[in-house]
Design an enzyme around this catalytic site. Structure first.
Site, PDB file in Angstrom:
ATOM      1  N   ASN A 115      -4.277   0.944   7.915  1.00 13.93           N
ATOM      2  CA  ASN A 115      -3.372  -0.024   7.302  1.00 13.93           C
ATOM      3  C   ASN A 115      -1.949   0.525   7.372  1.00 13.93           C
ATOM      4  OD1 ASN A 115      -2.038  -1.892   5.709  1.00 13.93           O
ATOM      5  ND2 ASN A 115      -2.952  -1.216   3.787  1.00 13.93           N
ATOM      6  N   TRP A 116      -1.133  -0.039   8.259  1.00 16.80           N
ATOM      7  CA  TRP A 116       0.234   0.448   8.430  1.00 16.80           C
ATOM      8  C   TRP A 116       1.164   0.002   7.312  1.00 16.80           C
ATOM      9  CZ3 TRP A 116       1.849   0.163  14.336  1.00 16.80           C
ATOM     10  CH2 TRP A 116       1.068   1.086  15.053  1.00 16.80           C
ATOM     11  N   LYS A 117       0.712  -0.945   6.490  1.00 16.58           N
ATOM     12  CA  LYS A 117       1.523  -1.450   5.378  1.00 16.58           C
ATOM     13  C   LYS A 117       2.892  -1.913   5.904  1.00 16.58           C
ATOM     14  CE  LYS A 117      -1.052   1.468   2.219  1.00 16.58           C
ATOM     15  NZ  LYS A 117      -1.042   2.282   0.973  1.00 16.58           N
TER      16      LYS A 117
ATOM     17  N   HIS B 242      -5.754  -5.823  -1.639  1.00 18.15           N
ATOM     18  CA  HIS B 242      -5.311  -4.430  -1.753  1.00 18.15           C
ATOM     19  C   HIS B 242      -4.589  -4.246  -3.083  1.00 18.15           C
ATOM     20  CE1 HIS B 242      -3.147  -0.692  -0.892  1.00 18.15           C
ATOM     21  NE2 HIS B 242      -3.996  -0.496   0.099  1.00 18.15           N
TER      22      HIS B 242
ATOM     23  N   GLU C  54      -1.966  -2.868  -3.862  1.00 16.78           N
ATOM     24  CA  GLU C  54      -0.520  -3.125  -3.811  1.00 16.78           C
ATOM     25  C   GLU C  54      -0.227  -4.613  -3.873  1.00 16.78           C
ATOM     26  OE1 GLU C  54      -0.011   0.966  -1.264  1.00 16.78           O
ATOM     27  OE2 GLU C  54       0.184  -0.962  -0.235  1.00 16.78           O
TER      28      GLU C  54
ATOM     29  N   GLU D 296     -10.889   1.680  -3.145  1.00 16.54           N
ATOM     30  CA  GLU D 296      -9.646   2.451  -3.153  1.00 16.54           C
ATOM     31  C   GLU D 296      -9.216   2.724  -4.591  1.00 16.54           C
ATOM     32  OE1 GLU D 296      -7.095   1.785   0.725  1.00 16.54           O
ATOM     33  OE2 GLU D 296      -6.757   0.209  -0.722  1.00 16.54           O
TER      34      GLU D 296
ATOM     35  N   GLY E 290      -2.005   7.460  -1.574  1.00 13.73           N
ATOM     36  CA  GLY E 290      -0.727   8.072  -1.241  1.00 13.73           C
ATOM     37  C   GLY E 290      -0.313   9.218  -2.141  1.00 13.73           C
TER      38      GLY E 290
ATOM     39  N   SER F 269      -5.880   8.586   0.229  1.00 16.95           N
ATOM     40  CA  SER F 269      -5.498   9.933   0.673  1.00 16.95           C
ATOM     41  C   SER F 269      -6.539  10.551   1.605  1.00 16.95           C
ATOM     42  CB  SER F 269      -5.239  10.848  -0.534  1.00 16.95           C
ATOM     43  OG  SER F 269      -4.118  10.391  -1.269  1.00 16.95           O
TER      44      SER F 269
ATOM     45  N   GLY G 261      -4.238   4.718   4.998  1.00 18.51           N
ATOM     46  CA  GLY G 261      -2.847   4.297   4.943  1.00 18.51           C
ATOM     47  C   GLY G 261      -1.954   5.173   5.785  1.00 18.51           C
ATOM     48  N   GLY G 262      -1.221   6.071   5.139  1.00 17.18           N
ATOM     49  CA  GLY G 262      -0.212   6.883   5.808  1.00 17.18           C
ATOM     50  C   GLY G 262      -0.708   7.662   7.009  1.00 17.18           C
TER      51      GLY G 262
END
Length: 249
Positions: free
Chosen positions: A9-11, A93, A95, A163, A169, A209, A230-231
């Site tokens: 997921n590049w967000k 998600h 977020e 999640e 993150g 993470s 994610g990251g």
């Protein structure tokens, strides 16, 4: 057997230059033995789909609207995602739930629309730190599942991602026992609601993470069929380590 899935997921990250990372990923995994999915921002989705055409990697969206079309400025429908080349969409998600106040019923409506359009829906569930510390995790997860997952769900169109919000993150990761407890709970809930056939065929992802350094041990946990990353999915070198770890499980 459920086919393993590594989803990135590049967000809200990535411009045209980021497509080089996707191209590097296709070179690193010309024929992956697990499913590999990248969900870039909507501005890159069509070009990303073209970049992975004919490879073992697919692309998806990060959200969709519940309506098929209409006066919804700035939103994207499930049909539009399909038209751009997506085969999957992330929904619910944390977020989106926090930043846009999305409720379970909103996620459920979006999931229905996605499934009707032929998309796989990755429905996210997870608890906050306060809920974890209050020992309410399974109650929260159960409520999110009941409210967010539509009745038309099958092993083909539904993926559930756990999640823990407090681990996204932050570098903090639940213990392997904590991850296993939640994934086993999700599996049991799915089997109870949809029957053993469907319940056992839905893939369960862990997110929060996940890195090349901890991926292997997480993938060894009961009922963990892959990861929503994610990251660490933004760079091919980082995500490759996670995909490789999943291929070895």
């Amino acid at each position: 057997m459920r086919r393993k899935l590594a989803a990135g997921n590049w967000k809200m990250n990535g411009t045209t230059a980021a497509l080089s990372e996707l191209e590097a990923l296709t070179r690193a995994f010309p024929s992956p033995t697990v499913d590999v999915l990248i969900c870039p921002p909507a501005t890159l989705l069509h070009r990303a789909a073209e970049a992975v055409r004919g490879t073992g990697i697919t692309v998806g969206g990060q959200d969709c609207h519940a309506a098929t079309s209409g006066a919804h400025t700035g939103d994207i429908s499930a049909d539009m995602l399909v038209d751009a080349g997506a085969n999957t969409v992330i929904l619910g998600h944390s977020e989106r739930r926090e930043d846009h106040d999305e409720q379970n019923e909103d996620v459920r409506a979006k999931a229905r629309a996605a499934m009707d359009a032929g998309l796989k829906a990755i429905i996210c569930v997870g608890e906050s730190l306060e809920q974890r510390e209050a020992a309410n995790t399974l109650e929260i997860i159960g409520g999110q599942m009941s409210g967010s997952i539509p009745d038309q769900s099958t092993g083909e169109n539904l993926i559930v991602a756990y999640e823990p919000i407090w681990a996204i993150g932050t570098g903090k990761v639940p213990t392997l026992n904590e991850i296993g407890e939640v994934h086993d709970f999700i599996r049991a809930r799915l089997e109870r609601r949809f029957g053993e056939g469907v319940g056992r065929s839905v893939r369960l992802l862990y997110g929060g993470s996940v890195k090349p350094s901890n991926a292997a041990e997480i993938f060894g946990v009961s009922n963990v069929d892959g990861a929503l990353v994610g990251g660490a999915s933004l760079k091919a070198a980082d995500f490759s380590g996670i995909v490789e770890a999943l291929e070895k499980t």
